[in-house]
Design an enzyme around this catalytic site. Structure first.
Site, PDB file in Angstrom:
ATOM      1  CB  CYS B 138      52.778  71.168 -35.414  1.00  0.00           C
ATOM      2  SG  CYS B 138      53.574  71.899 -36.842  1.00  0.00           S
ATOM      3  CB  CYS B 356      47.598 112.148 -22.203  1.00  0.00           C
ATOM      4  SG  CYS B 356      46.296 112.145 -20.961  1.00  0.00           S
TER       5      CYS B 356
END
Ligand SMILES: Cc1cc2nc3c(=O)[nH]c(=O)nc-3n(C[C@H](O)[C@H](O)[C@H](O)COP(=O)(O)OP(=O)(O)OC[C@H]3O[C@@H](n4cnc5c(N)ncnc54)[C@H](O)[C@@H]3O)c2cc1C
Ligand SMILES: Cc1cc2nc3c(=O)[nH]c(=O)nc-3n(C[C@H](O)[C@H](O)[C@H](O)COP(=O)(O)O)c2cc1C
Ligand code: SF4
Lengths: 440, 433
Positions: B138, B356
């Site tokens: 935790c 691209c």
């Protein structure tokens, strides 16, 4: 355009276009996008809106995670006729009407098309998804091979009982085969589905039998452990205005059955001016298919207001989009024609203080060379000893009639909505009850 | 026949899906509903010593959403159970009695003193529980008190506490690891050295999900202030998978059993964790997002996939992917691919072109009528176009066959395997020759 009732009004290409699949199947890409829209609601309202209570969010999640076959199994567990239901259910008044996205954005998740995507995927691998339990030694006679009869037979067989179905028509399937509009069930789907359902084993079907009557029912009650009546509504209501013997005046259901069974649609004759009398699903289907066969003017004449038609708004819009004219608040008073029908005389109507339809006394005529009656189907009673309610077999619980060992479901049984999916639900539930009674 | 039955450290459960220690397993009521819905097992919400801790009374979750408000990541500042120890133990006992076929493991977090661990273990054993999980994970609240991640971030402490626990109980011991470290193998090795029977991972990742731009407080905002919480859900799965893989292929761990946690949402996620070596999986956020009924999809989906692959048990594919996890330097540099666009599937959105052209290698041509085509001379096979294309399967990678020419480099494809350690540009490699 040629007047009178003639065939081959269109080219082959036009027939093909008019009678192709009304809703194209979803591609895998479309299905994954659509499935992603489902919120997986808690106790989803769509489930309870489905008469067969299919676990819709679960099957949609299964599509979304790439297991359409498992999705189909989820569907078939509740509704073995999930394939035809995906094609014919008025989803706009059932599951999709209840979808929270209908509320949120007026655009429900397309449950019907997703259901078709899943069921097609599994049925295409042609493997029956369920296994039959060990034989119980019990045998049940099912009368009628429509959706109610088939659903009942499948559930009983799956639980290990033996079933024999008696069907008086040459083919099984009931209205799936003879009634549903052609463009909702293309490529002989009804016949293929029946074949696939029979894959469970343990079901024998005798088609083309004599219609089961009172005497035979007594005989069947003796030779089988139980009988399930799923005879649908074989009779049609008459019009009581004369003219029934005039040529080209007929029943919408017969017209549709002829169309469904035709080798080629070009063989089906249709009028140039068609008048369909009625306001339900049958009227819509007869009218739309007349237009699609090439009729020039098609009119639906209905005696009450448009909002009172039993066909849903969606179906009404579908008809008008195909060029059908909806004429409401009119009733036929005379069919005119020497040997062939020429005109229909209609009278305007209004609703009086008692809620009855009364004529206003103003009449007019419209030209017609084909008149189709679609003012409701009714049961052809099997036996006087069966009690009835509103003209149908009265039932208690899951389809129990007043005769011991005799159950009834589908359109022939009182209550229900006269839809394929309610017939399936009633057949399935009766099967569960019969199995309980016989095996406990 | 496909069997989903799972056997983890001798703890049997009808399927490999356990609910992780968290709110879904915090009370008898929830656990009962979970088992009735079909979950295989639970790890009970972490128990601590009395007086029990308290939680904040404002919001305890922050969220990150994907399109259509799909919950992708959840962050919480909740602590361990905020109910008395007796109540929890009583409920665990009832549950185990009523569901003997399901796995019930109890998560624990007490101060770093041997006595504390001995005391609580005796009491847990009395409930009939199948095992314990040590919460060393935790990342908030408890760590500041010297527990949870404060232990999990120091391998020596992990080893020490694990050894105490092992010597005080006969129950199988699972050590739950925190991902808030730099190399997960160190805490995992420490757990093994302490005698752990298994590790489970990951616990939540320290995070702040957002800032409220009106009051300038981190989310979730408590009276205008926020604190870091623990991140979980689909967004953390890649991190969890990598940590699982690092442990699974670490020779020093010699196949120590692993319980996989972190973003398991569909059956597919579970299959991936298991193929990377996990013996079972634990689920928290997916259940907290959709409710317990997703277990039906998890079970049915995993079973269908196993049937299709011809696997009949979990063991048949457990760890199958481990041998394929390697270091970058051993990847085959003679494996050459080119992107290929299926013009029939293309919906002409142009996203591949945009990314691209703007951000990558200018390897997609936009032709008249919005036709997009890959330029083989430029394509480096990076995969970005595929990752941004909205249509699954529209752009794919085609592997160039040996003998074919790579139009970008002008080189002929060589069928032999050659990796970086053998590459002429690698100074280290050539100097050692
Ligand atoms: C034109 C038309 C269109 C429709 N379109 C839709 C639609 O789009 N969507 C929808 O949900 N519903 C539609 N319906 C309603 C739906 O078809 C019925 O509700 C459903 O078929 C009822 O199923 P069933 O099994 O009760 O009866 P049926 O389908 O009518 O089957 C009864 C079977 O029993 C046989 N049979 C009858 N008497 C005997 C006997 N004595 N001995 C042996 N066999 C006998 C009949 O030949 C028939 O095969 C339409 C109905 C019609 C008429
Ligand atoms: C609200 C909340 C509380 C949690 N409490 C605990 C806890 O008490 N003990 C514990 O070991 N892990 C706890 N976790 C971590 C989960 O068990 C799990 O490791 C983590 O959420 C990753 O899995 P997931 O991506 O399936 O949610 C908690 C998680 C959440 C969301
Ligand atoms: S109601 Fe709509 S959104 Fe909700 S589960 Fe059904 S289909 Fe999905």
């Amino acid at each position: 355009m040629t007047s009178g009732v003639v065939s081959a009004r269109l080219t082959d290409e036009q027939y093909q276009r008019n009678f192709s699949d009304v809703h194209l199947p979803l591609t895998a890409h479309e299905a994954s996008i659509e499935a992603d829209r489902c919120y997986f609601c808690y106790e989803a309202p769509c489930i309870s809106a489905c008469p067969t209570e299919i676990d819709i969010p679960l099957f949609i999640r299964q599509i979304a995670t790439g297991t359409a076959e498992a999705a189909a199994k989820t569907i078939f567990e509740s509704n073995i006729l999930g394939g035809i239901c995906a094609r014919v259910c008025p989803t706009e008044t059932l599951c999709e009407e209840a979808c929270v996205r209908e509320e949120a954005e007026g655009q429900p998740v397309e449950i019907g098309r997703l259901q078709r995507y899943a069921t097609d995927t599994l049925m295409n691998i042609d493997e029956h998804p369920f296994e039959r339990s060990a034989d119980t030694g019990r045998s049940i006679a099912v009368i009628g091979a429509g959706p109610a009869g088939i659903a009942c037979a499948h559930r009983l067989a799956m639980k290990g009982n033996r079933v024999k179905i008696f069907e008086c028509l040459p083919k099984g399937g009931g209205l799936n085969e003879y009634g549903i509009a052609a463009y909702k069930t293309v490529d002989s789907f009804a016949a293929r589905e029946l074949q696939w359902i029979m894959g469970i084993g343990g079901i024998e079907i005798e088609t083309g039998c004599e219609p089961i009557d009172s005497e035979q029912l007594d005989h069947l009650r003796q030779s089988f452990d139980a009988v399930f009546l799923a005879v649908g509504l074989r009779g049609v209501n008459a019009l009581d205005i004369g003219g029934d013997d005039i040529e080209n005046v007929g029943n919408a259901v017969d017209f549709i059955a002829g169309l469904r069974q035709a080798e080629a649609l070009s063989e089906i004759p249709v009028g140039r001016q068609v008048v369909v009398i009625g306001g339900g699903m049958t009227a819509i289907d007869a009218a739309v298919q007349s237009r699609l066969l090439g009729a020039q003017d098609v009119t639906i004449a209905y005696r009450r207001s448009q909002s009172e038609m039993s066909a849903s708004r969606h179906e009404q819009d579908w008809a008008t989009s195909k060029g059908v004219r909806l004429l409401t608040q009119v009733r036929p008073v005379r069919i005119i024609g020497r040997d062939k029908v020429q005109e229909v005389e209609l009278e305007y109507t209004k609703t009086n203080a008692q809620g009855h339809i009364v004529g206003t006394g103003e009449n007019f005529r419209i030209g017609a060379d084909l008149v189709l009656r679609a003012i409701g189907q009714k049961i052809v009673q099997i036996s006087d000893v069966l009690t009835t309610k509103d003209g149908k077999i009265s039932v208690k619980g899951a389809g129990r009639t007043n005769l011991a060992g005799v159950w009834a479901g589908g359109d022939c049984a009182a209550g229900g909505q006269d839809l394929t999916v309610t017939a399936v639900a009633e057949g399935r539930d009766a099967a569960e009850d019969i199995h309980q009674v016989l095996n406990n | 026949m496909v069997s989903l039955r799972s056997d983890f450290l001798g703890i049997s459960s009808p399927n490999p899906f356990w609910l992780a220690s968290a709110p879904p397993t915090d009370k008898e009521y929830n656990v009962r509903r979970a088992f009735e819905a079909g979950w295989g097992g639970v790890v009970w919400k972490t128990l601590g010593l009395d007086p029990h801790i308290v939680n904040v009374n404002g919001p305890r979750y922050g969220a990150v959403w994907g399109p259509d408000r799909r919950l992708m990541g959840l962050n919480n500042i909740e602590l361990i159970t905020d109910r008395p120890l007796d109540v929890n133990l009583e409920e665990i006992k009832d549950i185990k009695r009523d569901f003997p076929d399901n796995a019930v493991v109890v998560s624990l977090m007490v101060p770093c003193e041997e006595q504390c661990w001995q005391d609580i273990l005796t009491r847990v054993e009395d409930t009939g529980a199948d095992g314990v999980e040590l919460n060393f994970g935790c990342p908030h609240g408890m760590s500041e008190r010297g527990m949870g991640a404060a232990v999990g971030q120091v391998p020596d402490y992990i080893k020490m506490v694990t050894a105490w626990v092992k010597s005080s109980t006969h129950l199988p011991v699972i050590v739950k690891l925190t991902p808030n470290i730099t190399d997960i193998r160190y805490p995992a090795r420490a757990a093994k050295a302490g005698g752990a029977d298994a590790v489970s991972l990951i616990n939540t990742i320290s995070s702040i999900t957002g800032v409220d731009l009106d009051n300038f407080s981190p989310e979730p905002s408590i009276d205008g202030k926020g604190t870091h919480g623990g991140y979980c859900g689909p967004a953390v799965k890649p991190i969890a998978l990598n940590m699982v893989a690092e442990i699974a292929r670490d020779e020093q761990m010699s196949n120590l059993p692993i319980s996989g946690i972190g973003g398991v949402t569909t059956w597919r996620d579970a299959a991936e964790f298991i193929s990377l070596g996990c013996g079972n999986v634990q689920v928290c956020t997916a259940a907290m997002t959709y409710g317990f009924r997703i277990i039906e999809e998890l079970n049915a989906g995993l079973a269908q996939w196993m049937r299709e692959k011809g696997f009949t048990s979990i063991a048949d594919f457990q760890g199958r992917a481990v041998r394929n996890v390697t270091d970058w330097q051993f990847l085959n540099l003679n494996f050459v691919t080119k992107a290929e666009i299926d013009q029939d599937l293309c919906i002409k959105c142009g996203r591949c072109y945009a990314v691209c052209e703007d951000t990558s290698h200018q390897a997609i041509a936009m032709k008249p009528n919005r036709v997009f085509e890959v330029i083989d001379e430029e394509c480096v096979a990076c995969n970005l176009c595929i990752n941004v294309c909205p249509v699954d399967g529209c752009i794919t990678m085609r592997q160039l066959a040996p003998g074919e020419k790579d139009l970008r480099t002008g080189e002929t494809i060589n069928a032999d395997y050659r990796n970086w350690t053998q590459h002429p540009n690698n100074v280290a490699a050539s100097s050692s020759e």
